[in-house]
Write an enzyme that holds these catalytic residues in place. Structure first.
Site, mmCIF file in Angstrom:
data_model
loop_
_atom_site.group_PDB
_atom_site.id
_atom_site.type_symbol
_atom_site.label_atom_id
_atom_site.label_comp_id
_atom_site.label_asym_id
_atom_site.label_seq_id
_atom_site.Cartn_x
_atom_site.Cartn_y
_atom_site.Cartn_z
ATOM 1 N N TYR A 123 0.977 -1.580 -0.638
ATOM 2 C CA TYR A 123 0.364 -0.203 0.151
ATOM 3 C C TYR A 123 1.271 1.242 0.043
ATOM 4 O O TYR A 123 0.084 2.436 -0.133
ATOM 5 C CB TYR A 123 -1.018 0.238 1.165
ATOM 6 C CG TYR A 123 -1.958 -1.154 1.193
ATOM 7 C CD1 TYR A 123 -1.898 -2.374 1.200
ATOM 8 C CD2 TYR A 123 -3.100 -0.500 1.638
ATOM 9 C CE1 TYR A 123 -3.335 -3.114 0.728
ATOM 10 C CE2 TYR A 123 -4.700 -0.918 0.988
ATOM 11 C CZ TYR A 123 -4.557 -2.464 0.506
ATOM 12 O OH TYR A 123 -5.295 -3.400 1.095
ATOM 13 N N ASP A 247 -5.984 -5.941 5.547
ATOM 14 C CA ASP A 247 -7.012 -5.049 5.052
ATOM 15 C C ASP A 247 -7.697 -6.407 5.018
ATOM 16 O O ASP A 247 -8.565 -6.605 5.323
ATOM 17 C CB ASP A 247 -6.237 -4.904 3.575
ATOM 18 C CG ASP A 247 -7.725 -3.690 3.431
ATOM 19 O OD1 ASP A 247 -8.612 -3.554 4.057
ATOM 20 O OD2 ASP A 247 -7.332 -3.781 2.156
#
Ligand code: NAD
Length: 360
Positions: A123, A247
Site C-alpha cells: 500500500y 486489510d
C-alpha cells in the site's frame, strides 16, 4: 467541548456519518464539527480528492470522524484513505471484532483485535505502470542485478517493509495487549516465501515479543491464519499484520461477527487519530437509508474513549448492544434475506431513545 474534523465521505458515507453524529451528540458530550469534504466530488471541484484544508483541519483538531470514501478501481486518483494515513503518519489501523451475544450468527465467541500496519507494504503506493519507460528500466535493472526475468508487459508494485515500521506496529500490539489485559499476540506473515519483507516483519516481531514475557506470542502464515480464523476464531486474541493481509483479515473477521455493518476501526498515530468503520462507501446503497450505522457508531465509541469520555463511551456501547440484543431494530444486513428490516434512521433513533431514557 471537542473540536472534531468530520469527513462525511461519499456513497453511503454522508447518511451514516449524519446518523453517528446524532448518536454521539445524544450522549451529552458536546462537539464542534469541522466538516471537511473529500473524495470524488471534491476532485471534480477542487482538482484533488484530498485538499490541504482537510489535512490542516485534522492537524489542528487532532481527531477526526470519517465516513468511507470511494477509490476508483484500477485507474483514476489514488486512495484518499491511504493518502490520509500516510500524510498524518497514522501507522496503526486498530479494528476490534467482537461477537454480540444477542444475534444468531454462525459464531458467538469471537473477540479479536486486528492491528494492521497502515503505511508500508504493497500500500506504499510505489507502482510502475505497464509499458512506461521507467518500468522497462526497472525490469532491465532486475535482470542485470538479480538475473530474474520479468516480462516486459508487466506492471510492478513494490512491497517495502522496514524494521522501524514493524517495530512500532508490533510494539503497539503488545502495548495494547498489556493495557487491555489481553493474553496473546499472533503475528501473521508469509515469511516462507517473501523472506526479505515478511521475513523481516517476523524477525522484528519476535524480537519485540521478547520484551513482553508475560504475553503469549505465536506466528501464523497468512493462508493458514485465514483457515484457522474460520474454523476456531476463539483461539486468537490480538493479531498483528502487515498492511495488505491486515486489510483482508479485517474483512474476514468482520464476517465472523455479522458483517461489515458491525466492524469499527481507528487509524492511530502518535499525534492524530481518524476514526472510521472498516467498510467502504457501498455506492449501490447510496441514499437508500438502509445501511447499518453501528460500525461507524462503534468507531464513535472508540473515539469517545480516545477523548477520555469513558462514561459516554460505555453508555453508547450499551445502547447499541441493547438494540442488537432486542433484535427489533436491525438493518437488513443482520436479518435473513427477504424479512423486513429497519432503516438507518430507525436504528439510530432507537439508540438515541435508549440513551435519552437512560435504559442503557
Ligand atoms: P464496501 O465495504 O463498501 O461494501 C461491501 C458490501 O458490504 C456492501 O455491498 C454491503 O453488502 C456490505 N456493507 C458494507 N457496509 C455496510 C453497512 N454499513 N451496513 C450494511 N452492509 C454493509 O466494499 P466495496 O464495495 O468493495 O467498496 C466500495 C468502495 O469503498 C470502493 O471504492 C472502495 O475503494 C471503498 N472503500 C473505502 C474504504 C474507506 O473509506 N476506508 C474502505 C473500504 C473500501
Amino acid at each position: 467541548m471537542y473540536n472534531i474534523t468530520l469527513i462525511p465521505g461519499d456513497g453511503v458515507g454522508p447518511e451514516i456519518t449524519e446518523a453517528v453524529v446524532r448518536m454521539l451528540e445524544a450522549t451529552g458530550v458536546q462537539f464542534i464539527w469541522d466538516v471537511q469534504n473529500a473524495g470524488e466530488e471534491v476532485y471534480m471541484q477542487e482538482g484533488t480528492p484530498l485538499p490541504d484544508r482537510v489535512i490542516e483541519s485534522i492537524k489542528k483538531n487532532k481527531v477526526a470522524l470519517k465516513g468511507p470514501i470511494t477509490t476508483p478501481v484500477g485507474k483514476g486518483f489514488r486512495s484518499v484513505n491511504v493518502a490520509l494515513r500516510q500524510e498524518l503518519d497514522l501507522y496503526c489501523c486498530l479494528r476490534p471484532c467482537k461477537s454480540f451475544k444477542g444475534l444468531s450468527l454462525r459464531y458467538d465467541n469471537v473477540d479479536l483485535i486486528i492491528v494492521r500496519e497502515n503505511n508500508e507494504d504493497l500500500y506504499a503506493g510505489i507502482e510502475f505502470e505497464q509499458g512506461k519507460p521507467e518500468t522497462l528500466e526497472l525490469i532491465n535493472f532486475l535482470k542485470v542485478k538479480t538475473n530474474k526475468i520479468v516480462r516486459n508487459d508487466s506492471g510492478i508494485s513494490i512491497k517495502p517493509i522496514s524494521i522501524y515500521g514493524t517495530e512500532r506496529i508490533v510494539t503497539f500490539a503488545f502495548e495494547y495487549a498489556k493495557k487491555n489485559n489481553r493474553k496473546k499476540v499472533t503475528v501473521v506473515h508469509k515469511a516462507n516465501i517473501m523472506k526479505f519483507s515478511d521475513g523481516l516483519f517476523l524477525e522484528v516481531a519476535r524480537s519485540v515479543a521478547g520484551r513482553y514475557p508475560d504475553i503469549e506470542f505465536d506466528d501464523k502464515i497468512i493462508d493458514n491464519m485465514c483457515m484457522q480464523l474460520v474454523q476456531k476464531p476463539e483461539l486468537y486474541d490480538v493479531i498483528v499484520l502487515p498492511n495488505l493481509y491486515g486489510d483482508i483479515v479485517s474483512d474476514l473477521a468482520a464476517g465472523l461477527i455479522g458483517g461489515l455493518g458491525l466492524a469499527p476501526g481507528a487509524n492511530i498515530g502518535d499525534e492524530y487519530a481518524v476514526f472510521e468503520a472498516t467498510h467502504g462507501s457501498a455506492p449501490k446503497y447510496k441514499g437508500l437509508n438502509k445501511m447499518n450505522p453501528f460500525a461507524l457508531a462503534l468507531s464513535g465509541v472508540m473515539m469517545l474513549k480516545h477523548l477520555g469520555e469513558i462514561q459516554a463511551a460505555k453508555r453508547l456501547q450499551w445502547a447499541i448492544t441493547d438494540v442488537l440484543n432486542e433484535g427489533r431494530y436491525l438493518t437488513y444486513d443482520l436479518k435473513p434475506p427477504g424479512t423486513p428490516a429497519c432503516t438507518t434512521s430507525e436504528a439510530t433513533d432507537e439508540v438515541i431513545r435508549k440513551l435519552k431514557s437512560n435504559v442503557a
